[in-house]
Design an enzyme around this catalytic site. Structure first.
Site, PDB file in Angstrom:
ATOM      1  CG  HIS A 120      -1.881   1.044   1.262  1.00  0.00           C
ATOM      2  ND1 HIS A 120      -2.314   1.978   0.188  1.00  0.00           N
ATOM      3  CD2 HIS A 120      -3.299   0.930   2.071  1.00  0.00           C
ATOM      4  CE1 HIS A 120      -3.169   2.838   0.346  1.00  0.00           C
ATOM      5  NE2 HIS A 120      -4.057   2.049   1.288  1.00  0.00           N
ATOM      6  CG  HIS A 141      -5.490   6.138  -0.877  1.00  0.00           C
ATOM      7  ND1 HIS A 141      -6.325   4.998  -0.741  1.00  0.00           N
ATOM      8  CD2 HIS A 141      -5.578   6.533  -1.889  1.00  0.00           C
ATOM      9  CE1 HIS A 141      -6.749   4.716  -1.900  1.00  0.00           C
ATOM     10  NE2 HIS A 141      -6.451   5.725  -2.600  1.00  0.00           N
ATOM     11  CE1 TYR A 196      -4.126   5.944   5.900  1.00  0.00           C
ATOM     12  CE2 TYR A 196      -4.547   5.075   3.966  1.00  0.00           C
ATOM     13  CZ  TYR A 196      -4.830   5.507   5.092  1.00  0.00           C
ATOM     14  OH  TYR A 196      -6.138   5.825   5.328  1.00  0.00           O
TER      15      TYR A 196
HETATM   16  C1  FMN Z   1     -15.077   1.881   2.411  1.00  0.00           C
HETATM   17  C2  FMN Z   1     -13.936   1.944   1.675  1.00  0.00           C
HETATM   18  C3  FMN Z   1     -12.743   1.342   2.074  1.00  0.00           C
HETATM   19  C4  FMN Z   1     -11.404   1.646   1.367  1.00  0.00           C
HETATM   20  N1  FMN Z   1     -10.309   0.981   1.785  1.00  0.00           N
HETATM   21  C5  FMN Z   1      -9.438   1.013   0.984  1.00  0.00           C
HETATM   22  C6  FMN Z   1      -8.087   0.394   1.746  1.00  0.00           C
HETATM   23  O1  FMN Z   1      -8.042  -0.181   2.552  1.00  0.00           O
HETATM   24  N2  FMN Z   1      -6.994   0.408   0.899  1.00  0.00           N
HETATM   25  C7  FMN Z   1      -6.937   1.043  -0.249  1.00  0.00           C
HETATM   26  O2  FMN Z   1      -5.884   1.169  -0.909  1.00  0.00           O
HETATM   27  N3  FMN Z   1      -8.055   1.771  -0.860  1.00  0.00           N
HETATM   28  C8  FMN Z   1      -9.096   1.764  -0.018  1.00  0.00           C
HETATM   29  N4  FMN Z   1     -10.259   2.470  -0.487  1.00  0.00           N
HETATM   30  C9  FMN Z   1     -10.408   2.993  -2.044  1.00  0.00           C
HETATM   31  C10 FMN Z   1     -10.757   1.872  -2.685  1.00  0.00           C
HETATM   32  O3  FMN Z   1      -9.918   0.961  -2.888  1.00  0.00           O
HETATM   33  C11 FMN Z   1     -10.970   2.596  -4.264  1.00  0.00           C
HETATM   34  O4  FMN Z   1      -9.635   3.101  -4.876  1.00  0.00           O
HETATM   35  C12 FMN Z   1     -11.949   3.710  -4.003  1.00  0.00           C
HETATM   36  O5  FMN Z   1     -13.185   3.378  -3.366  1.00  0.00           O
HETATM   37  C13 FMN Z   1     -12.341   4.363  -5.655  1.00  0.00           C
HETATM   38  O6  FMN Z   1     -12.877   3.341  -6.443  1.00  0.00           O
HETATM   39  P1  FMN Z   1     -14.511   3.175  -6.484  1.00  0.00           P
HETATM   40  O7  FMN Z   1     -14.877   4.330  -7.139  1.00  0.00           O
HETATM   41  O8  FMN Z   1     -14.512   1.978  -7.469  1.00  0.00           O
HETATM   42  O9  FMN Z   1     -15.290   2.766  -5.401  1.00  0.00           O
HETATM   43  C14 FMN Z   1     -11.413   2.506   0.266  1.00  0.00           C
HETATM   44  C15 FMN Z   1     -12.796   2.706  -0.087  1.00  0.00           C
HETATM   45  C16 FMN Z   1     -13.855   2.720   0.592  1.00  0.00           C
HETATM   46  C17 FMN Z   1     -15.233   2.983  -0.310  1.00  0.00           C
END
Ligand code: FMN
Length: 367
Positions: free
Chosen positions: A178, A181, A183
């Site tokens: 990871h 974002h 981190y």
């Molecule tokens: C509930 C939730 C939890 C997420 N947790 C993570 C995570 O643990 N690691 C990560 O890299 N991104 C995380 N994300 C980002 C998602 O992996 C993804 O990049 C983001 O939702 C945009 O894609 P989408 O439009 O298909 O939802 C999270 C997003 C949501 C909504």
């Protein structure tokens, strides 16, 4: 029928034979009490498994300093490894390919999450301002971080290495580092955060050093064919923006080539804030062109746009977050062009082992 739907065409990712391109994005669910994966995750992940489909597990802490959110899983203890095993087995039983996202939050944490109430660690000692969490309700408090000394950094690299070893021990097919974002890894990559003057700060090359050392250590430990990385050069979550995201993304894509890793996963520039899609003129195309391995994209994709990204060669794989969360049978729905369940943001991060987790309905089996 499948031949007409680019997202449902097969793809060979290294030695993994994927039957389609619809990937489960990593999704933190905050249901792993005491940082231990729970039995209810068996049903959750197996619901989202299809034969030959790739799943990326939720962000999973690499050490006891890695946490910053309630009830997120870890993979640094024997107990955690054992707890992951039946979850991974369930995915494998249905023919899925399962990568574990290994994570360190760095300064996105506070004393309460840290061993002995110590300061969270980071590339910097600049604190984050309190902010509303992604659930839109809680205000997260952050403690001023301890700036890692040059000598302390190899220990953190080693935590990623050990976590990757543990993930393989738990049965995962590979790990996704990871690096996105805001981190820890991103806190080194981005010039809005990284204010170091040693070999891990200053120039672009220096800011990327920590990330690349982690990649190298993990590759040496479990093999390049089992390693992916997630990056979000354009995002500025957790006050981690960069003054030249395109140069950063390109430098990383080019540098990753020498390790021959399995995939590079990048978050779309339009995901400027978590959960909000804002169209921008920026594109991941230069990074896609620069990277030699499998290129995965995520962020705001629907069926139509995903198909377009595959058919015009913009990406090899598309990761879906919110739609996959709410539609356990998302690949099948895409195949049938069936309507999608709407997602409920209010239950993304609640503790319930069923509600908003394993209770999203499947398509009627007659459809
Ligand atoms: C509930 C939730 C939890 C997420 N947790 C993570 C995570 O643990 N690691 C990560 O890299 N991104 C995380 N994300 C980002 C998602 O992996 C993804 O990049 C983001 O939702 C945009 O894609 P989408 O439009 O298909 O939802 C999270 C997003 C949501 C909504």
């Amino acid at each position: 029928m499948e031949a007409d739907i680019p997202l449902l065409s097969p793809y060979k990712m290294g030695h993994f034979d994927l039957s389609h391109r619809v990937v489960l994005a990593p999704l933190t669910r905050q249901r792993s009490f005491n940082n231990i994966p729970q039995p209810h995750a068996i049903l959750y992940y197996s619901q989202r498994t299809s034969k030959g489909g790739l799943l990326i597990a939720e962000a999973t802490g690499v050490s006891n300093t890695a946490q910053g959110y309630p009830n997120t899983p870890g993979i640094w203890t024997k107990e955690q490894v054992e707890a992951w095993k039946p979850i991974v087995d369930a995915v494998h039983e249905k023919g899925g390919i399962f990568f574990c996202q290994i994570w360190h939050v760095g300064r996105v944490s506070n004393y309460g999450y840290q061993p002995n109430g110590q300061a969270p660690i980071s590339s910097t000692d600049k604190p984050l301002v309190p902010q509303v969490r992604a659930n839109g309700i809680d205000v997260a408090q952050f403690s001023p971080p301890h700036r890692l000394s040059t000598e302390e950094i190899p220990r953190i690299v080693n935590d990623f290495r050990a976590a990757a070893r543990n993930a393989i021990e738990a049965g995962f097919d590979g790990v996704e580092i990871h690096g996105a974002h805001g981190y820890l890894i991103d806190q080194f990559l981005k010039d809005q955060v990284n204010d170091r003057t040693d070999k891990y700060g200053g120039t672009l090359e220096n800011r990327c050093r920590f990330a690349l050392e982690v990649v190298e250590a993990v590759v040496n430990e479990i093999g390049a064919d089992r390693v992916g990385i997630r990056l979000s050069p354009f995002a500025n979550y957790c006050e981690a923006g960069d003054s030249n995201p395109e140069a950063l993304g390109l430098y990383m894509a080019n540098s990753l080539n020498k390790f021959g890793i399995c995939y590079c996963h990048m978050v779309e520039p339009r995901m400027i804030t978590v959960g909000e899609k804002l169209e921008t003129p920026h594109s991941l195309l230069p990074m896609r062109k620069a990277f030699n391995g499998t290129f995965m994209v995520a962020g705001g994709y629907d069926r139509e746009e995903g198909n377009k990204a595959i058919s015009n060669g913009y990406a090899d794989l598309v990761a879906y977050g919110r739609w996959f969360l709410a539609n356990p049978d998302l690949p099948r729905r895409f195949e049938l062009n069936a309507p999608l369940n709407r997602y409920d943001r209010n239950t993304f991060y609640i503790e319930d082992p069923v509600v908003g987790y394993t209770d999203y309905p499947f398509l009627d089996s007659n459809t």
